[in-house]
Enzyme design. Structure first.
Site, PDB file in Angstrom:
ATOM      1  N   CYS A  95       5.074   8.229   1.855  1.00 50.46           N
ATOM      2  CA  CYS A  95       6.301   9.016   1.962  1.00 50.46           C
ATOM      3  C   CYS A  95       6.234   9.872   3.222  1.00 50.46           C
ATOM      4  O   CYS A  95       5.194  10.482   3.503  1.00 50.46           O
ATOM      5  CB  CYS A  95       6.414   9.917   0.723  1.00 50.46           C
ATOM      6  N   HIS A 137      11.721   4.979  -5.453  1.00 47.77           N
ATOM      7  CA  HIS A 137      11.021   6.063  -4.745  1.00 47.77           C
ATOM      8  C   HIS A 137      12.035   7.076  -4.201  1.00 47.77           C
ATOM      9  O   HIS A 137      11.883   8.286  -4.382  1.00 47.77           O
ATOM     10  CB  HIS A 137      10.176   5.471  -3.604  1.00 47.77           C
ATOM     11  N   GLU A 138      13.071   6.559  -3.530  1.00 48.24           N
ATOM     12  CA  GLU A 138      14.069   7.464  -2.923  1.00 48.24           C
ATOM     13  C   GLU A 138      14.909   8.170  -3.989  1.00 48.24           C
ATOM     14  O   GLU A 138      15.275   9.340  -3.824  1.00 48.24           O
ATOM     15  CB  GLU A 138      14.971   6.704  -1.943  1.00 48.24           C
ATOM     16  N   HIS A 141      13.401  11.296  -5.250  1.00 44.69           N
ATOM     17  CA  HIS A 141      13.664  12.470  -4.391  1.00 44.69           C
ATOM     18  C   HIS A 141      14.941  13.196  -4.823  1.00 44.69           C
ATOM     19  O   HIS A 141      15.024  14.422  -4.750  1.00 44.69           O
ATOM     20  CB  HIS A 141      13.821  12.053  -2.927  1.00 44.69           C
TER      21      HIS A 141
HETATM   22  C1  Y12 Z   1       7.645   1.337  -0.664  1.00 40.23           C
HETATM   23  C2  Y12 Z   1       7.037   2.524  -0.893  1.00 40.23           C
HETATM   24  C3  Y12 Z   1       7.628   3.697  -0.491  1.00 40.23           C
HETATM   25  C4  Y12 Z   1       8.848   3.685   0.112  1.00 40.23           C
HETATM   26  C5  Y12 Z   1       9.486   4.968   0.523  1.00 40.23           C
HETATM   27  C6  Y12 Z   1       9.660   5.125   2.003  1.00 40.23           C
HETATM   28  N1  Y12 Z   1       8.435   5.532   2.626  1.00 40.23           N
HETATM   29  C7  Y12 Z   1       8.278   5.527   3.941  1.00 40.23           C
HETATM   30  O1  Y12 Z   1       9.167   5.135   4.666  1.00 40.23           O
HETATM   31  C8  Y12 Z   1       6.989   6.054   4.467  1.00 40.23           C
HETATM   32  C9  Y12 Z   1       6.702   6.008   5.744  1.00 40.23           C
HETATM   33  C10 Y12 Z   1       5.537   6.622   6.364  1.00 40.23           C
HETATM   34  C11 Y12 Z   1       5.357   6.450   7.738  1.00 40.23           C
HETATM   35  C12 Y12 Z   1       4.306   7.062   8.396  1.00 40.23           C
HETATM   36  O2  Y12 Z   1       4.147   6.930   9.755  1.00 40.23           O
HETATM   37  C13 Y12 Z   1       3.422   5.884  10.289  1.00 40.23           C
HETATM   38  O3  Y12 Z   1       2.912   5.061   9.579  1.00 40.23           O
HETATM   39  C14 Y12 Z   1       3.335   5.815  11.753  1.00 40.23           C
HETATM   40  C15 Y12 Z   1       3.445   7.875   7.709  1.00 40.23           C
HETATM   41  O4  Y12 Z   1       2.495   8.496   8.507  1.00 40.23           O
HETATM   42  C16 Y12 Z   1       1.271   8.870   8.127  1.00 40.23           C
HETATM   43  O5  Y12 Z   1       0.869   8.603   7.030  1.00 40.23           O
HETATM   44  C17 Y12 Z   1       0.453   9.624   9.073  1.00 40.23           C
HETATM   45  C18 Y12 Z   1       3.597   8.046   6.350  1.00 40.23           C
HETATM   46  C19 Y12 Z   1       4.658   7.433   5.669  1.00 40.23           C
HETATM   47  C20 Y12 Z   1       9.454   2.499   0.347  1.00 40.23           C
HETATM   48  C21 Y12 Z   1       8.851   1.330  -0.064  1.00 40.23           C
HETATM   49 CO    CO Z   2       9.514   9.766  -0.105  1.00 43.56          CO
END
Ligand code: Y12
Ligand code: CO
Length: 171
Positions: A95, A137-138, A141
């Site tokens: 997340c 997940h969203e 929130h």
């Molecule tokens: C499956 C599980 C969860 C979701 C919810 C949406 N989650 C995200 O979009 C998370 C993104 C995310 C991106 C990060 O940045 C990088 O990877 C470059 C991040 O960064 C670090 O952990 C440092 C953490 C989360 C949708 C589907």
């Molecule tokens: Co989230």
């Protein structure tokens, strides 16, 4: 415009979001800003409360088989309601409001979603696999819930310990 993403343990993330009533140009500009913010942060999903706006709106952009996030695949989901959830699957979730932490969470594998698009039109979506997980997940929130709130007592304790250590190292 890029918006600042709030992170755990900011108390705003616990707020229950309110229904959207006006589908106007202000909402459209906000959704555009959410999209730019999510893509800039390498996210695949973002809820409005993560940018400190307590409205029942979320965006998703699930990567295709090549791992590309096409802007044509963007989903803008407003006032969503889950219908007929079924099956179970586990996915390692992350997340943007809990950076650096990933945990296995069990959720429904299939669901039907009723929601409004940015114009207030009622839409229906049948979701499975990663899309179903991302929607749940969203939508958590919108209820002021994070994926870490779904962890067992012992896994949550482990998370709090790691989080404390990560904050100390950041200082
Ligand atoms: C499956 C599980 C969860 C979701 C919810 C949406 N989650 C995200 O979009 C998370 C993104 C995310 C991106 C990060 O940045 C990088 O990877 C470059 C991040 O960064 C670090 O952990 C440092 C953490 C989360 C949708 C589907
Ligand atoms: Co989230």
């Amino acid at each position: 415009m890029l918006l600042p993403i709030i992170t755990y343990p900011n108390k705003l993330l616990k707020q229950v979001s309110s229904d959207v009533a006006l589908f106007d140009t202000q909402l459209h500009a906000f959704l555009d800003d959410m999209y730019a913010t999510m893509i800039e942060s390498n996210g695949i999903g973002l809820a409005a409360i993560q940018v400190a706006m307590p409205i029942r709106a979320l965006i998703l952009c699930i990567p295709d088989e090549e791992g590309n996030q096409e802007s044509t695949n963007i989903l803008e989901i407003i006032n969503p309601i889950i219908q007929n959830p079924r099956g179970r699957m586990t996915y390692q979730e992350g997340c943007l409001s809990v950076p650096g932490f990933y945990e296995d969470i069990e959720r429904y594998e299939f669901l039907t979603l009723r929601y409004h698009n940015r114009h207030g039109v009622v839409c229906t979506l049948h979701a499975d696999d990663l899309l179903s997980i991302a929607i749940q997940h969203e939508m958590d929130h919108l209820e002021g819930k994070l994926f870490i709130d779904r962890l067992s007592y012992s896994r949550r304790k482990k998370f709090e310990k790691e989080h404390k250590k990560a904050l100390k190292e950041k200082k």
